[in-house]
Design a protein around this motif. Structure first.
Motif, mmCIF file in Angstrom:
data_model
loop_
_atom_site.group_PDB
_atom_site.id
_atom_site.type_symbol
_atom_site.label_atom_id
_atom_site.label_comp_id
_atom_site.label_asym_id
_atom_site.label_seq_id
_atom_site.Cartn_x
_atom_site.Cartn_y
_atom_site.Cartn_z
ATOM 1 N N PRO A 157 39.277 47.132 25.909
ATOM 2 C CA PRO A 157 38.421 48.322 25.926
ATOM 3 C C PRO A 157 37.823 48.610 27.306
ATOM 4 N N HIS A 158 38.091 47.762 28.297
ATOM 5 C CA HIS A 158 37.521 47.960 29.631
ATOM 6 C C HIS A 158 38.440 48.863 30.435
ATOM 7 N N LYS A 159 38.300 50.160 30.258
ATOM 8 C CA LYS A 159 39.188 51.083 30.944
ATOM 9 C C LYS A 159 38.799 51.306 32.395
ATOM 10 N N ARG A 160 37.565 50.981 32.752
ATOM 11 C CA ARG A 160 37.170 51.129 34.153
ATOM 12 C C ARG A 160 37.908 50.072 34.976
ATOM 13 N N GLY A 161 38.666 50.539 35.934
ATOM 14 C CA GLY A 161 39.555 49.627 36.651
ATOM 15 C C GLY A 161 38.901 48.882 37.780
ATOM 16 N N MET A 162 37.859 48.164 37.485
ATOM 17 C CA MET A 162 37.168 47.437 38.534
ATOM 18 C C MET A 162 38.067 46.327 39.092
ATOM 19 N N ASP A 163 38.046 46.201 40.419
ATOM 20 C CA ASP A 163 38.918 45.248 41.097
ATOM 21 C C ASP A 163 38.674 43.821 40.629
ATOM 22 N N HIS A 164 37.401 43.438 40.468
ATOM 23 C CA HIS A 164 37.113 42.055 40.089
ATOM 24 C C HIS A 164 37.596 41.746 38.676
ATOM 25 N N ARG A 165 37.630 42.754 37.794
ATOM 26 C CA ARG A 165 38.125 42.508 36.441
ATOM 27 C C ARG A 165 39.624 42.189 36.454
ATOM 28 N N TRP A 166 40.360 42.958 37.256
ATOM 29 C CA TRP A 166 41.796 42.709 37.308
ATOM 30 C C TRP A 166 42.089 41.349 37.940
ATOM 31 N N LEU A 167 41.401 41.024 39.031
ATOM 32 C CA LEU A 167 41.620 39.732 39.669
ATOM 33 C C LEU A 167 41.208 38.586 38.746
ATOM 34 N N ASN A 168 40.150 38.781 37.991
ATOM 35 C CA ASN A 168 39.761 37.757 37.010
ATOM 36 C C ASN A 168 40.868 37.515 35.996
ATOM 37 N N ARG A 169 41.507 38.583 35.550
ATOM 38 C CA ARG A 169 42.604 38.424 34.587
ATOM 39 C C ARG A 169 43.796 37.720 35.237
ATOM 40 N N LEU A 170 44.066 38.045 36.495
ATOM 41 C CA LEU A 170 45.148 37.356 37.201
ATOM 42 C C LEU A 170 44.872 35.859 37.297
ATOM 43 N N LEU A 171 43.604 35.504 37.519
ATOM 44 C CA LEU A 171 43.235 34.107 37.736
ATOM 45 C C LEU A 171 42.940 33.360 36.438
ATOM 46 N N ALA A 172 43.130 34.032 35.300
ATOM 47 C CA ALA A 172 42.925 33.347 34.013
ATOM 48 C C ALA A 172 43.964 32.250 33.808
ATOM 49 N N GLU A 173 45.089 32.370 34.492
ATOM 50 C CA GLU A 173 46.117 31.326 34.497
ATOM 51 C C GLU A 173 46.135 30.697 35.888
ATOM 52 N N PRO A 174 46.598 29.459 35.989
ATOM 53 C CA PRO A 174 46.641 28.817 37.315
ATOM 54 C C PRO A 174 47.518 29.613 38.289
ATOM 55 N N ARG A 175 46.974 29.954 39.425
ATOM 56 C CA ARG A 175 47.709 30.695 40.452
ATOM 57 C C ARG A 175 47.529 30.010 41.800
ATOM 58 N N ASP A 176 48.541 30.166 42.621
ATOM 59 C CA ASP A 176 48.473 29.680 43.990
ATOM 60 C C ASP A 176 47.870 30.793 44.846
ATOM 61 N N VAL A 177 46.611 30.617 45.221
ATOM 62 C CA VAL A 177 45.880 31.648 45.966
ATOM 63 C C VAL A 177 45.648 31.179 47.393
ATOM 64 N N ASN A 178 45.923 32.059 48.338
ATOM 65 C CA ASN A 178 45.722 31.739 49.746
ATOM 66 C C ASN A 178 44.790 32.775 50.365
ATOM 67 N N GLU A 179 43.682 32.315 50.935
ATOM 68 C CA GLU A 179 42.753 33.220 51.600
ATOM 69 C C GLU A 179 42.912 33.101 53.107
ATOM 70 N N VAL A 180 42.953 34.236 53.769
ATOM 71 C CA VAL A 180 43.006 34.289 55.230
ATOM 72 C C VAL A 180 41.820 35.115 55.699
ATOM 73 N N LYS A 181 41.006 34.534 56.542
ATOM 74 C CA LYS A 181 39.790 35.220 56.996
ATOM 75 C C LYS A 181 40.118 36.155 58.155
ATOM 76 N N ILE A 182 40.717 37.267 57.818
ATOM 77 C CA ILE A 182 40.996 38.296 58.797
ATOM 78 C C ILE A 182 40.648 39.637 58.176
ATOM 79 N N VAL A 183 39.904 40.446 58.919
ATOM 80 C CA VAL A 183 39.475 41.762 58.425
ATOM 81 C C VAL A 183 40.589 42.769 58.680
ATOM 82 N N ILE A 184 41.000 43.480 57.617
ATOM 83 C CA ILE A 184 42.105 44.421 57.754
ATOM 84 C C ILE A 184 41.670 45.876 57.760
ATOM 85 N N GLY A 185 40.385 46.133 57.487
ATOM 86 C CA GLY A 185 39.961 47.525 57.476
ATOM 87 C C GLY A 185 38.588 47.712 56.875
ATOM 88 N N LYS A 186 38.279 48.957 56.593
ATOM 89 C CA LYS A 186 36.945 49.317 56.129
ATOM 90 C C LYS A 186 37.052 50.213 54.900
#
Length: 200
Positions: free
Chosen positions: A167-196
């Protein structure tokens, strides 16, 4: 270009914002790709003849929904993901500013991983200034601490988790990423700013 040779699919959802879309095309042409093979998909969240005409003058692919859906373009994002031919997908909203290294950085952050996360400058209402997000990535997603432009996702992973999930039709970015991370995923963070992120 064959489907297997495309490394990165860039998905832009838009609707009746021709100046924003034209600006995005200009930014895309200024990217330093360094041999990165890309495709750009423009997905209109409803009929938009001006967007369709703009795309005709580009190398991008165009799709549109039969009717405007709203909800932060979740249906448009899902359509874009389903049509993507690249190994990875990223999301370029038409109202953001991107550095010339943005696409290369997004792809490099994700290459060999399920999800790549980079940083963006985002307006903080509390601090009344731009701040870098994610601030301190801990593996847990906090509302307001992630933006679509920070993500690059393996296409097969993105295709397995819909944006438009009732029922959460509002496409908030954190909701989608939370669903992606509900299963074990290989996540890589790079501290580089790509834009504004320009809208607030």
């Amino acid at each position: 270009m064959t489907a297997t040779s495309i490394q990165l699919s860039i998905i832009t959802n838009t609707w009746q914002r021709p100046k924003h879309l034209a600006g995005l095309f200009q930014q895309l042409s200024q990217q330093s790709l360094g041999g990165l093979s890309i495709e750009h998909l423009v997905i209109s969240d409803g009929p938009d003849p001006i967007a369709a005409a703009l795309v005709k003058n580009s190398t991008s692919r165009y799709f549109e929904l039969e009717a405007h859906q709203g909800c932060y373009g979740v249906a448009a994002k899902d359509l874009g993901i389903s049509r993507a031919q690249g190994e990875y997908v990223c999301f370029w909203d038409d109202d953001n500013l991107y550095e010339p290294h943005a696409l290369a950085a997004l792809y490099c952050s994700a290459s060999g991983h399920d999800i790549g996360i980079v940083q963006a400058e985002h307006w903080s209402v509390t601090n009344r200034r731009y701040v870098q997000i994610p601030r301190n990535w801990t593996g847990k997603v906090q509302p307001g601490d992630i933006d679509t432009m920070c993500l690059c996702v393996r296409a097969e992973v993105a295709k397995s988790i819909p944006w438009n999930l009732p029922p959460h039709k509002r496409g908030m970015d954190h909701r989608w990423l939370n669903r992606l991370l509900a299963e074990p995923r290989d996540v890589n963070e790079v501290k580089i700013v790509i834009g504004k992120h320009l809208t607030f």
